[in-house]
Write a protein that holds these residues in place. Structure first.
Motif, PDB file in Angstrom:
ATOM      1  N   GLN A 114       0.832  -1.211   0.000  1.00 62.66           N
ATOM      2  CA  GLN A 114       0.000   0.000   0.000  1.00 62.66           C
ATOM      3  C   GLN A 114       0.865   1.259   0.000  1.00 62.66           C
ATOM      4  O   GLN A 114       0.567   2.244  -0.684  1.00 62.66           O
ATOM      5  CB  GLN A 114      -0.930  -0.005   1.219  1.00 62.66           C
ATOM      6  N   GLY A 115       1.971   1.230   0.751  1.00 61.84           N
ATOM      7  CA  GLY A 115       2.863   2.386   0.808  1.00 61.84           C
ATOM      8  C   GLY A 115       3.457   2.701  -0.557  1.00 61.84           C
ATOM      9  O   GLY A 115       3.593   3.874  -0.935  1.00 61.84           O
ATOM     10  N   ILE A 116       3.813   1.673  -1.295  1.00 62.26           N
ATOM     11  CA  ILE A 116       4.398   1.900  -2.636  1.00 62.26           C
ATOM     12  C   ILE A 116       3.318   2.408  -3.600  1.00 62.26           C
ATOM     13  O   ILE A 116       3.570   3.298  -4.409  1.00 62.26           O
ATOM     14  CB  ILE A 116       5.080   0.608  -3.143  1.00 62.26           C
ATOM     15  N   ILE A 117       2.116   1.878  -3.478  1.00 62.82           N
ATOM     16  CA  ILE A 117       1.003   2.375  -4.313  1.00 62.82           C
ATOM     17  C   ILE A 117       0.785   3.872  -4.045  1.00 62.82           C
ATOM     18  O   ILE A 117       0.610   4.664  -4.975  1.00 62.82           O
ATOM     19  CB  ILE A 117      -0.299   1.581  -4.032  1.00 62.82           C
ATOM     20  N   ASP A 118       0.812   4.253  -2.773  1.00 60.16           N
ATOM     21  CA  ASP A 118       0.610   5.671  -2.414  1.00 60.16           C
ATOM     22  C   ASP A 118       1.672   6.556  -3.061  1.00 60.16           C
ATOM     23  O   ASP A 118       1.377   7.623  -3.597  1.00 60.16           O
ATOM     24  CB  ASP A 118       0.647   5.852  -0.887  1.00 60.16           C
ATOM     25  N   LYS A 119       2.926   6.094  -2.999  1.00 59.23           N
ATOM     26  CA  LYS A 119       4.003   6.877  -3.620  1.00 59.23           C
ATOM     27  C   LYS A 119       3.792   6.983  -5.129  1.00 59.23           C
ATOM     28  O   LYS A 119       3.959   8.049  -5.722  1.00 59.23           O
ATOM     29  CB  LYS A 119       5.355   6.197  -3.366  1.00 59.23           C
ATOM     30  N   LEU A 120       3.434   5.862  -5.746  1.00 60.94           N
ATOM     31  CA  LEU A 120       3.236   5.865  -7.201  1.00 60.94           C
ATOM     32  C   LEU A 120       2.091   6.782  -7.597  1.00 60.94           C
ATOM     33  O   LEU A 120       2.120   7.403  -8.664  1.00 60.94           O
ATOM     34  CB  LEU A 120       2.976   4.435  -7.698  1.00 60.94           C
ATOM     35  N   ARG A 121       1.088   6.865  -6.734  1.00 62.55           N
ATOM     36  CA  ARG A 121      -0.054   7.732  -7.037  1.00 62.55           C
ATOM     37  C   ARG A 121       0.399   9.192  -7.075  1.00 62.55           C
ATOM     38  O   ARG A 121      -0.066   9.981  -7.881  1.00 62.55           O
ATOM     39  CB  ARG A 121      -1.151   7.524  -5.996  1.00 62.55           C
ATOM     40  N   HIS A 122       1.353   9.532  -6.222  1.00 61.90           N
ATOM     41  CA  HIS A 122       1.843  10.915  -6.197  1.00 61.90           C
ATOM     42  C   HIS A 122       2.644  11.263  -7.435  1.00 61.90           C
ATOM     43  O   HIS A 122       2.552  12.370  -7.947  1.00 61.90           O
ATOM     44  CB  HIS A 122       2.716  11.147  -4.951  1.00 61.90           C
ATOM     45  N   VAL A 123       3.449  10.322  -7.917  1.00 54.04           N
ATOM     46  CA  VAL A 123       4.343  10.670  -9.036  1.00 54.04           C
ATOM     47  C   VAL A 123       3.763  10.293 -10.391  1.00 54.04           C
ATOM     48  O   VAL A 123       4.291  10.695 -11.423  1.00 54.04           O
ATOM     49  CB  VAL A 123       5.731  10.004  -8.881  1.00 54.04           C
ATOM     50  N   GLY A 124       2.671   9.496 -10.408  1.00 54.89           N
ATOM     51  CA  GLY A 124       2.163   9.024 -11.690  1.00 54.89           C
ATOM     52  C   GLY A 124       3.060   7.905 -12.196  1.00 54.89           C
ATOM     53  O   GLY A 124       3.930   7.414 -11.477  1.00 54.89           O
ATOM     54  N   ASP A 125       2.858   7.508 -13.438  1.00 59.64           N
ATOM     55  CA  ASP A 125       3.596   6.362 -13.959  1.00 59.64           C
ATOM     56  C   ASP A 125       4.731   6.764 -14.881  1.00 59.64           C
ATOM     57  O   ASP A 125       5.152   6.003 -15.748  1.00 59.64           O
ATOM     58  CB  ASP A 125       2.630   5.417 -14.686  1.00 59.64           C
ATOM     59  N   ASP A 126       5.202   7.960 -14.746  1.00 51.63           N
ATOM     60  CA  ASP A 126       6.249   8.404 -15.660  1.00 51.63           C
ATOM     61  C   ASP A 126       7.119   9.460 -14.978  1.00 51.63           C
ATOM     62  O   ASP A 126       6.773   9.989 -13.936  1.00 51.63           O
ATOM     63  CB  ASP A 126       5.583   9.012 -16.912  1.00 51.63           C
ATOM     64  N   GLY A 127       8.252   9.726 -15.601  1.00 51.68           N
ATOM     65  CA  GLY A 127       9.032  10.876 -15.174  1.00 51.68           C
ATOM     66  C   GLY A 127      10.033  10.610 -14.072  1.00 51.68           C
ATOM     67  O   GLY A 127      10.225   9.487 -13.639  1.00 51.68           O
ATOM     68  N   PRO A 128      10.681  11.692 -13.613  1.00 48.51           N
ATOM     69  CA  PRO A 128      11.767  11.583 -12.634  1.00 48.51           C
ATOM     70  C   PRO A 128      11.316  10.969 -11.308  1.00 48.51           C
ATOM     71  O   PRO A 128      12.084  10.278 -10.645  1.00 48.51           O
ATOM     72  CB  PRO A 128      12.206  13.035 -12.410  1.00 48.51           C
TER      73      PRO A 128
END
Ligand code: FEO
Length: 177
Positions: free
Chosen positions: A135-149
């Motif tokens: 869940q923690g990794i999903i939360d981080k991914l939600r913040h940055v989206g699926d692309d970019g730095p």
């Protein structure tokens, strides 16, 4: 002596853990293909952890003079829409495994098998951590989206698993003597 129906249920759990090992190995291959080596390395470690889970139950069944019977493992999914979708699938899988462990605990209590219930308590604690980590990794991914730095930063962070990140603490603290 391990009695039915617990012997069968524990054999099913060995299969579920091996299915998880296979799923995470497939996710590792997907992340390699996506050019995200940190995610791939994290999934590879997760896959090894699932193998250790299966072996923990395997050894327990043998210790109780039970019979280990391995079942087939279906081919896992091999690609996902995005890193976030893969981690959502990993999280869903962990929730499903938590349900299986809870059912096993209930069965052990029904059968008045204290040793099996005691062994399963390690998995109860492990599942809390497994779900929270995904869940923690999903939360981080939600913040940055699926692309970019941002994604590359998370990739770097996940590549450090074993150096103080990830969900290995419970594993390390509870190695069989
Ligand atoms: Fe063995 Fe991730 O549950």
């Amino acid at each position: 002596m391990l009695k039915e129906p617990l012997e069968s249920a524990l054999n099913e759990q060995i299969n579920a853990e091996l299915r998880a090992e296979y799923l995470y190995l497939s996710m590792a291959a997907y992340f390699e293909d996506e050019g995200l080596p940190g995610f791939a390395s994290w999934m590879r470690t997760q896959s090894e952890e699932e193998h250790a889970h299966a072996m923990r139950i395997y050894d327990y069944v043998l210790d109780r003079d039970g019979r280990v019977r391995l079942e087939g493992i279906d081919a896992p999914q091999s690609s996902w829409e995005s890193p976030q979708a893969a981690f959502k699938a990993a999280y869903d899988h962990e929730v499903m495994v938590t349900g299986l462990i809870d059912d096993l605990v209930a069965l052990a209590r029904e059968e008045n098998d204290n040793a099996t219930e005691n062994m399963l308590q390690w998995f109860v604690a492990e599942q809390v951590e497994e779900e929270a980590t995904a869940q923690g990794i999903i939360d981080k991914l939600r913040h940055v989206g699926d692309d970019g730095p941002g994604l590359l930063m998370i990739d770097q962070e996940l590549g450090n698993r074993g150096a103080g990140t990830g969900s290995d603490e419970n594993e390390a603290a509870n190695q069989p003597e």
